[in-house]
Design a protein around this motif. Structure first.
Motif, mmCIF file in Angstrom:
data_model
loop_
_atom_site.group_PDB
_atom_site.id
_atom_site.type_symbol
_atom_site.label_atom_id
_atom_site.label_comp_id
_atom_site.label_asym_id
_atom_site.label_seq_id
_atom_site.Cartn_x
_atom_site.Cartn_y
_atom_site.Cartn_z
ATOM 1 N N SER A 1 34.058 27.346 21.163
ATOM 2 C CA SER A 1 34.239 28.471 20.244
ATOM 3 C C SER A 1 34.489 29.793 20.969
ATOM 4 C CB SER A 1 33.005 28.618 19.347
ATOM 5 O OG SER A 1 31.862 28.876 20.142
ATOM 6 N N ASP A 2 33.927 29.942 22.163
ATOM 7 C CA ASP A 2 34.043 31.184 22.922
ATOM 8 C C ASP A 2 34.120 30.845 24.401
ATOM 9 O OD1 ASP A 2 33.279 33.369 20.762
ATOM 10 O OD2 ASP A 2 31.850 31.714 20.549
ATOM 11 N N VAL A 3 34.787 31.714 25.145
ATOM 12 C CA VAL A 3 34.890 31.480 26.581
ATOM 13 C C VAL A 3 34.881 32.807 27.327
ATOM 14 C CG1 VAL A 3 37.428 31.432 26.668
ATOM 15 C CG2 VAL A 3 36.117 30.139 28.356
ATOM 16 N N ARG A 4 34.223 32.790 28.467
ATOM 17 C CA ARG A 4 34.257 33.918 29.395
ATOM 18 C C ARG A 4 34.906 33.397 30.676
ATOM 19 N NH1 ARG A 4 28.869 35.351 30.433
ATOM 20 N NH2 ARG A 4 28.882 36.687 28.612
ATOM 21 N N VAL A 5 35.894 34.138 31.159
ATOM 22 C CA VAL A 5 36.599 33.767 32.389
ATOM 23 C C VAL A 5 36.472 34.920 33.370
ATOM 24 C CG1 VAL A 5 38.834 33.139 33.411
ATOM 25 C CG2 VAL A 5 38.284 32.398 31.067
ATOM 26 N N ARG A 6 35.981 34.627 34.569
ATOM 27 C CA ARG A 6 35.881 35.633 35.634
ATOM 28 C C ARG A 6 36.707 35.120 36.812
ATOM 29 N NH1 ARG A 6 30.320 36.000 36.918
ATOM 30 N NH2 ARG A 6 30.150 37.572 35.305
ATOM 31 N N ILE A 7 37.604 35.978 37.312
ATOM 32 C CA ILE A 7 38.454 35.615 38.446
ATOM 33 C C ILE A 7 38.247 36.629 39.556
ATOM 34 C CG2 ILE A 7 40.809 35.250 39.262
ATOM 35 C CD1 ILE A 7 41.582 34.600 36.384
ATOM 36 N N GLY A 8 38.064 36.120 40.772
ATOM 37 C CA GLY A 8 37.905 36.983 41.937
ATOM 38 C C GLY A 8 38.934 36.675 43.003
ATOM 39 N N LYS A 9 39.333 37.733 43.728
ATOM 40 C CA LYS A 9 40.236 37.608 44.874
ATOM 41 C C LYS A 9 39.462 38.040 46.119
ATOM 42 C CE LYS A 9 44.665 38.776 44.420
ATOM 43 N NZ LYS A 9 45.900 39.536 44.065
ATOM 44 N N PRO A 10 38.910 37.091 46.856
ATOM 45 C CA PRO A 10 38.089 37.439 48.019
ATOM 46 C C PRO A 10 38.847 38.140 49.147
ATOM 47 C CG PRO A 10 37.705 35.163 47.343
ATOM 48 C CD PRO A 10 38.869 35.673 46.556
ATOM 49 N N LYS A 11 40.071 37.725 49.434
ATOM 50 C CA LYS A 11 40.789 38.316 50.574
ATOM 51 C C LYS A 11 41.138 39.776 50.330
ATOM 52 C CE LYS A 11 42.465 34.180 52.726
ATOM 53 N NZ LYS A 11 43.584 33.354 53.143
ATOM 54 N N VAL A 12 41.515 40.119 49.119
ATOM 55 C CA VAL A 12 41.807 41.516 48.795
ATOM 56 C C VAL A 12 40.541 42.348 48.931
ATOM 57 C CG1 VAL A 12 42.503 43.092 46.954
ATOM 58 C CG2 VAL A 12 43.751 40.966 47.305
ATOM 59 N N ALA A 13 39.425 41.757 48.577
ATOM 60 C CA ALA A 13 38.148 42.475 48.616
ATOM 61 C C ALA A 13 37.759 42.881 50.027
ATOM 62 C CB ALA A 13 37.053 41.611 47.996
ATOM 63 N N ALA A 14 38.257 42.163 51.029
ATOM 64 C CA ALA A 14 37.909 42.484 52.412
ATOM 65 C C ALA A 14 38.275 43.934 52.742
ATOM 66 C CB ALA A 14 38.600 41.525 53.365
ATOM 67 N N LYS A 15 39.332 44.436 52.132
ATOM 68 C CA LYS A 15 39.731 45.840 52.341
ATOM 69 C C LYS A 15 38.652 46.799 51.861
ATOM 70 C CE LYS A 15 44.430 44.853 51.000
ATOM 71 N NZ LYS A 15 45.533 45.295 50.136
ATOM 72 N N TYR A 16 37.867 46.358 50.905
ATOM 73 C CA TYR A 16 36.875 47.219 50.276
ATOM 74 C C TYR A 16 35.440 46.878 50.694
ATOM 75 C CZ TYR A 16 40.953 47.927 47.373
ATOM 76 O OH TYR A 16 42.225 48.178 46.941
ATOM 77 N N ASN A 17 35.301 45.983 51.669
ATOM 78 C CA ASN A 17 33.989 45.538 52.121
ATOM 79 C C ASN A 17 33.170 45.002 50.937
ATOM 80 O OD1 ASN A 17 32.024 44.973 54.009
ATOM 81 N ND2 ASN A 17 31.059 46.982 53.840
ATOM 82 N N ALA A 18 33.779 44.080 50.197
ATOM 83 C CA ALA A 18 33.158 43.488 49.013
ATOM 84 C C ALA A 18 33.353 41.974 49.047
ATOM 85 C CB ALA A 18 33.799 44.067 47.748
ATOM 86 N N ASP A 19 32.548 41.249 48.288
ATOM 87 C CA ASP A 19 32.696 39.795 48.195
ATOM 88 C C ASP A 19 34.014 39.411 47.533
ATOM 89 O OD1 ASP A 19 30.224 39.410 49.367
ATOM 90 O OD2 ASP A 19 29.180 39.208 47.447
ATOM 91 N N TYR A 20 34.356 40.109 46.465
ATOM 92 C CA TYR A 20 35.629 39.896 45.782
ATOM 93 C C TYR A 20 35.901 41.062 44.851
ATOM 94 C CZ TYR A 20 33.042 38.352 41.606
ATOM 95 O OH TYR A 20 32.214 38.290 40.512
ATOM 96 N N VAL A 21 37.165 41.188 44.475
ATOM 97 C CA VAL A 21 37.551 42.083 43.376
ATOM 98 C C VAL A 21 38.177 41.189 42.324
ATOM 99 C CG1 VAL A 21 37.881 44.110 44.847
ATOM 100 C CG2 VAL A 21 39.822 42.609 44.372
ATOM 101 N N GLY A 22 38.103 41.588 41.072
ATOM 102 C CA GLY A 22 38.653 40.704 40.061
ATOM 103 C C GLY A 22 38.508 41.238 38.656
ATOM 104 N N VAL A 23 38.622 40.317 37.706
ATOM 105 C CA VAL A 23 38.531 40.654 36.286
ATOM 106 C C VAL A 23 37.638 39.644 35.577
ATOM 107 C CG1 VAL A 23 40.844 41.686 36.260
ATOM 108 C CG2 VAL A 23 40.551 39.294 35.581
ATOM 109 N N GLU A 24 37.160 40.050 34.413
ATOM 110 C CA GLU A 24 36.412 39.156 33.535
ATOM 111 C C GLU A 24 36.858 39.431 32.106
ATOM 112 O OE1 GLU A 24 32.045 38.321 33.903
ATOM 113 O OE2 GLU A 24 32.012 39.430 32.013
ATOM 114 N N ILE A 25 37.151 38.347 31.380
ATOM 115 C CA ILE A 25 37.501 38.490 29.961
ATOM 116 C C ILE A 25 36.579 37.604 29.139
ATOM 117 C CG2 ILE A 25 39.918 39.030 30.479
ATOM 118 C CD1 ILE A 25 40.597 36.174 29.369
#
Length: 130
Positions: A96-120
């Motif tokens: 009935s409902d779904v949450r999707v979270r996507i991360g890009k780990p390699k891009v995050a390296a520029k920001y000293n983070a585990d990942y950057v991404g989106v969640e819907i």
């Protein structure tokens, strides 16, 4: 919009290679993506019958998400996430409902983070018309 509570299938830290992004180098080479899925459905019948046919197989859901992420190119993670949600609803009508979270780990390296991404978060149009 209130998020649902209750029964759900949870897939965390799925890892795939895909070609998604707006920069030219992101369109040439596959990169790592992580995906988390929460899928809400009523599991009461499956709990009582102990039968896989009365629920959604997380193995099948994994394969479906893999096909989407490793398939068609998307410039935006928002579009990739939406495609995953739509595909889940089309293949698994019990959800009935779904949450999707996507991360890009390699891009995050520029920001000293585990990942950057989106969640819907999306609600099935089928469940809205019921």
């Amino acid at each position: 919009m209130a998020k649902p509570f209750g029964d759900r299938i949870i897939l965390r830290g799925l890892k795939f290679l895909g070609i998604h992004g707006v920069n030219e180098d992101e369109k040439l080479f596959a990169q790592d993506f992580t995906v988390d899925i929460d899928a809400w459905l009523n599991m009461e019948k499956a709990a009582g019958t102990d039968n896989l046919n009365d629920t959604v197989s997380y193995s099948n859901m994994y394969r479906l998400v893999k096909e989407v992420v490793e398939g068609k190119h998307f410039d935006l993670l928002e579009s990739l996430a939406e495609s995953i949600a739509i595909t889940i609803f089309s293949k698994f009508p019990l959800i009935s409902d779904v949450r999707v979270r996507i991360g890009k780990p390699k891009v995050a390296a520029k920001y000293n983070a585990d990942y950057v991404g989106v969640e819907i978060f999306r609600t099935s149009r089928v469940s809205l018309s019921s």
